[in-house]
Design a protein around this motif. Structure first.
Motif, PDB file in Angstrom:
ATOM      1  N   ILE A 345      29.051  42.936  49.028  1.00 40.78           N
ATOM      2  CA  ILE A 345      29.521  43.469  49.622  1.00 40.78           C
ATOM      3  C   ILE A 345      28.258  44.952  48.824  1.00 40.78           C
ATOM      4  N   ALA A 346      28.233  44.495  48.004  1.00 35.28           N
ATOM      5  CA  ALA A 346      27.763  45.771  47.396  1.00 35.28           C
ATOM      6  C   ALA A 346      25.802  46.145  48.223  1.00 35.28           C
ATOM      7  N   SER A 347      25.653  44.463  47.883  1.00 34.40           N
ATOM      8  CA  SER A 347      24.011  43.857  47.917  1.00 34.40           C
ATOM      9  C   SER A 347      23.480  44.829  49.838  1.00 34.40           C
ATOM     10  N   GLU A 348      24.912  44.172  50.860  1.00 35.61           N
ATOM     11  CA  GLU A 348      24.413  43.958  52.268  1.00 35.61           C
ATOM     12  C   GLU A 348      25.103  45.171  52.891  1.00 35.61           C
ATOM     13  N   LEU A 349      26.115  46.134  52.285  1.00 30.78           N
ATOM     14  CA  LEU A 349      26.766  47.378  53.072  1.00 30.78           C
ATOM     15  C   LEU A 349      26.800  48.256  51.787  1.00 30.78           C
ATOM     16  N   GLY A 350      26.357  48.341  50.715  1.00 31.57           N
ATOM     17  CA  GLY A 350      26.820  49.181  49.724  1.00 31.57           C
ATOM     18  C   GLY A 350      27.543  50.282  49.378  1.00 31.57           C
ATOM     19  N   ILE A 351      27.609  51.500  49.288  1.00 31.11           N
ATOM     20  CA  ILE A 351      28.996  52.175  48.992  1.00 31.11           C
ATOM     21  C   ILE A 351      29.739  51.832  49.639  1.00 31.11           C
ATOM     22  N   ALA A 352      29.483  52.254  51.190  1.00 26.41           N
ATOM     23  CA  ALA A 352      29.673  52.645  52.460  1.00 26.41           C
ATOM     24  C   ALA A 352      30.871  51.064  52.602  1.00 26.41           C
ATOM     25  N   GLY A 353      30.399  49.908  51.856  1.00 25.45           N
ATOM     26  CA  GLY A 353      31.274  48.647  52.425  1.00 25.45           C
ATOM     27  C   GLY A 353      32.414  48.479  50.958  1.00 25.45           C
ATOM     28  N   LEU A 354      31.547  48.729  50.164  1.00 23.06           N
ATOM     29  CA  LEU A 354      32.461  48.360  48.920  1.00 23.06           C
ATOM     30  C   LEU A 354      34.104  49.771  48.885  1.00 23.06           C
ATOM     31  N   LEU A 355      33.507  51.085  49.053  1.00 21.14           N
ATOM     32  CA  LEU A 355      34.551  51.421  48.776  1.00 21.14           C
ATOM     33  C   LEU A 355      35.959  51.509  50.435  1.00 21.14           C
ATOM     34  N   PRO A 356      35.833  51.106  51.105  1.00 15.31           N
ATOM     35  CA  PRO A 356      37.133  50.485  52.080  1.00 15.31           C
ATOM     36  C   PRO A 356      37.641  49.605  51.366  1.00 15.31           C
ATOM     37  N   PHE A 357      36.740  48.296  51.152  1.00 12.17           N
ATOM     38  CA  PHE A 357      36.842  47.267  50.788  1.00 12.17           C
ATOM     39  C   PHE A 357      37.801  47.358  49.018  1.00 12.17           C
ATOM     40  N   ALA A 358      37.683  48.722  48.677  1.00 16.34           N
ATOM     41  CA  ALA A 358      38.104  48.291  46.910  1.00 16.34           C
ATOM     42  C   ALA A 358      39.560  48.961  47.136  1.00 16.34           C
ATOM     43  N   LEU A 359      39.358  50.352  48.561  1.00 18.42           N
ATOM     44  CA  LEU A 359      41.017  50.994  48.693  1.00 18.42           C
ATOM     45  C   LEU A 359      41.804  49.733  49.734  1.00 18.42           C
ATOM     46  N   LEU A 360      41.309  49.195  49.970  1.00 17.24           N
ATOM     47  CA  LEU A 360      42.076  47.376  50.544  1.00 17.24           C
ATOM     48  C   LEU A 360      42.881  47.086  49.198  1.00 17.24           C
ATOM     49  N   LEU A 361      42.230  46.548  48.309  1.00 18.89           N
ATOM     50  CA  LEU A 361      42.696  46.068  46.983  1.00 18.89           C
ATOM     51  C   LEU A 361      43.736  47.067  46.888  1.00 18.89           C
ATOM     52  N   LEU A 362      43.011  47.743  45.838  1.00 19.48           N
ATOM     53  CA  LEU A 362      43.810  49.483  45.830  1.00 19.48           C
ATOM     54  C   LEU A 362      44.784  49.611  46.098  1.00 19.48           C
ATOM     55  N   GLY A 363      45.696  49.552  47.346  1.00 18.26           N
ATOM     56  CA  GLY A 363      46.397  49.570  48.339  1.00 18.26           C
ATOM     57  C   GLY A 363      47.519  48.548  48.091  1.00 18.26           C
ATOM     58  N   CYS A 364      46.515  47.162  47.636  1.00 15.70           N
ATOM     59  CA  CYS A 364      48.157  45.995  47.408  1.00 15.70           C
ATOM     60  C   CYS A 364      48.580  45.525  46.300  1.00 15.70           C
ATOM     61  N   GLY A 365      48.196  46.356  45.332  1.00  9.72           N
ATOM     62  CA  GLY A 365      47.643  46.383  43.682  1.00  9.72           C
ATOM     63  C   GLY A 365      49.000  47.676  43.564  1.00  9.72           C
ATOM     64  N   GLU A 366      49.327  48.668  44.722  1.00  6.11           N
ATOM     65  CA  GLU A 366      50.109  50.118  43.906  1.00  6.11           C
ATOM     66  C   GLU A 366      51.614  49.654  45.099  1.00  6.11           C
ATOM     67  N   ILE A 367      51.140  48.823  46.026  1.00 10.37           N
ATOM     68  CA  ILE A 367      52.277  49.121  45.841  1.00 10.37           C
ATOM     69  C   ILE A 367      53.637  47.745  45.295  1.00 10.37           C
ATOM     70  N   LEU A 368      53.007  46.829  44.016  1.00 12.61           N
ATOM     71  CA  LEU A 368      53.341  45.912  43.628  1.00 12.61           C
ATOM     72  C   LEU A 368      54.697  46.619  42.295  1.00 12.61           C
ATOM     73  N   ARG A 369      54.557  47.786  42.423  1.00 18.32           N
ATOM     74  CA  ARG A 369      55.688  48.721  41.620  1.00 18.32           C
ATOM     75  C   ARG A 369      57.077  48.304  42.047  1.00 18.32           C
ATOM     76  N   GLY A 370      57.320  48.826  43.634  1.00 17.50           N
ATOM     77  CA  GLY A 370      58.577  48.854  43.256  1.00 17.50           C
ATOM     78  C   GLY A 370      59.274  47.549  44.041  1.00 17.50           C
ATOM     79  N   PHE A 371      58.869  46.175  43.683  1.00 20.32           N
ATOM     80  CA  PHE A 371      59.194  45.180  43.362  1.00 20.32           C
ATOM     81  C   PHE A 371      60.133  44.560  42.790  1.00 20.32           C
ATOM     82  N   SER A 372      61.327  43.579  42.650  1.00 20.84           N
ATOM     83  CA  SER A 372      61.767  42.972  41.391  1.00 20.84           C
ATOM     84  C   SER A 372      60.836  42.286  40.717  1.00 20.84           C
ATOM     85  N   VAL A 373      61.810  42.434  39.734  1.00 24.11           N
ATOM     86  CA  VAL A 373      60.698  41.569  38.506  1.00 24.11           C
ATOM     87  C   VAL A 373      59.774  40.138  38.648  1.00 24.11           C
TER      88      VAL A 373
END
Length: 420
Positions: A345-373
């Protein structure tokens, strides 16, 4: 006149009831088709009708059924933290292909991500309970079971892929190993949450057997990445069993048993070349095993530095880096892909592609806090497996990572009780 008015009201209620029943039936059909499609994902390239796979046919039927279902109520439910970055990333891929590569290839390059978006929207919109998400995961596990069965058949009939490594159809060994590991992890989670075994030790033994089957199947693929991700499954298993195995000697005995089964699977099922590949992880160290890919990643990072904003264009890694890698790559052939989603993604799409892809992953990590153990540990393990697989192979264009991200968001948004 009064009688006619009552008839009209009754007729209106009757028609509304018919419409609601039809909508409910269509929704049930859509949900069933999602299960069938997910079931077909691990072996989707095996059954072809002309140039189209059976899963693509099911996918088209699913999309049509969903459109008909939603004609009555066109407003869709979606997850902003998942679907917005996914749309942005897909848009960057389309724009990059159209303006930087070849406009004629735009649709073919965009279709995997458009399909992923449609599937994720359908799942998020029609699933309204955790039970339905678990059924979807069960469908994926069943599909992985089919893949393992075919893989074992190929082993017994000596249908090799390359150098003693076995696979199914056109699926590479690393990809197949990743699918198997996700399937084993998901199956353990389903067993632990469903409590289908009344005896605690039968449940533990079944889960241990699943790890053995996973290790056996990964041994046949010859994938070192598969064995690394399998350790995440084992870690998840022992973390979940920590309360039950509160005596240290039980924990030690059970750990020895599990790792003995893994060693046995390598000894019995892996070819000599494959066994040497696995042993090299310990004997040669991680750096030596990654020396080939480190050269590729450094080359890709250099291309990112040359064009950091928009990259060189989607799908251009091979042609762009061929001249450099022909002089620096220590292997016998010049790789055409980066073996790393983030470098790609970095070499082919640059920051324009890395940013939304990183937000995609961060969005998944962020919602883990509301689950049971217990739930949180499972989804964390899934994300760790996906992150590792994205770091070593071409999973960025595959459906499975985004499917589980969509299921994660849907699971978080779902209720405990299924609504009709």
């Amino acid at each position: 006149m009064e009688h006619n008015g009552e008839s009209q009201v009754e007729t209106g209620i009757y028609n509304c009831g018919i419409s609601s029943v039809l909508a409910m039936r269509l929704r049930q059909i859509v949900i069933a088709l999602t299960y069938i499609f997910i079931f077909s994902l691990p072996w989707r390239s095996l059954i072809l009708i002309g140039p189209i796979s059976i899963s693509e046919i099911v996918g088209m039927g699913l999309a049509i059924a969903f459109i008909i279902y939603r004609l009555r109520e066109p407003f869709l439910s979606f997850s902003p933290s998942f679907h917005v970055p996914l749309v942005a990333f897909t848009g960057v891929v389309i724009a990059s292909t159209y303006w930087s590569v070849n406009p004629k290839r735009t649709f073919s390059y965009a279709i995997p991500f458009l399909s992923i978006f449609v599937l994720s929207i359908i799942i998020y919109d029609v699933y309204d309970s955790k039970v339905q998400v678990q059924y979807a995961i069960t469908s994926f596990v069943a599909g992985v079971g089919v893949s393992i069965t075919i893989l074992v058949f190929n082993f017994l009939t000596q249908r090799t892929w390359i150098a003693g490594r076995y696979s199914i159809g056109s699926i590479s060994g690393n990809v197949l190993a990743g699918l198997i590991v996700i399937g084993v992890l998901s199956c353990i989670f389903l067993i632990q949450t469903s409590r289908i075994f009344s005896n605690e030790w039968i449940e533990k033994g079944t889960n241990g057997l699943l790890i053995f089957v996973g290790a056996m199947a990964v041994s046949l693929t010859g994938s070192r990445a598969g064995f690394v991700t399998l350790t995440i499954v084992i870690a998840y298993f022992f973390v979940c069993e920590k309360r039950n195995l509160n005596r240290s000697r039980y924990t030690i005995v059970f750990a020895v048993a599990v790792f003995s089964m893994i060693f046995l699977s390598i000894t019995l099922f892996a070819s000599q070349q494959t066994a040497e590949r696995f042993a090299s992880i310990i004997t040669d160290g991680i750096n030596d095993n990654l020396k080939y890919r480190i050269v590729i990643w450094k080359t890709g990072f250099a291309e990112f530095q040359n064009n950091p904003l928009i990259g060189n264009g989607w799908g251009t890694f091979g042609p762009v880096t061929e001249a450099t890698l022909s002089q620096t790559y220590p292997g016998d052939f010049i790789p055409q892909r980066a073996h790393n989603a983030f470098v790609t993604i970095a070499s082919e799409l640059g920051i324009a592609g890395l940013l939304p892809f990183a937000l995609l992953l961060l969005g998944c990590g962020e919602i883990l806090r509301g689950f049971s153990v217990h739930e949180g540990f499972f989804w964390l393990a899934i994300l760790l497996v996906l992150l590792f697989l994205l770091s070593v192979d071409i999973w960025v264009t595959m459906t499975t990572p985004y499917l589980f991200m969509a299921l994660l968001h849907t699971y978080k948004n779902s209720t405990e009780i299924s609504c009709p």
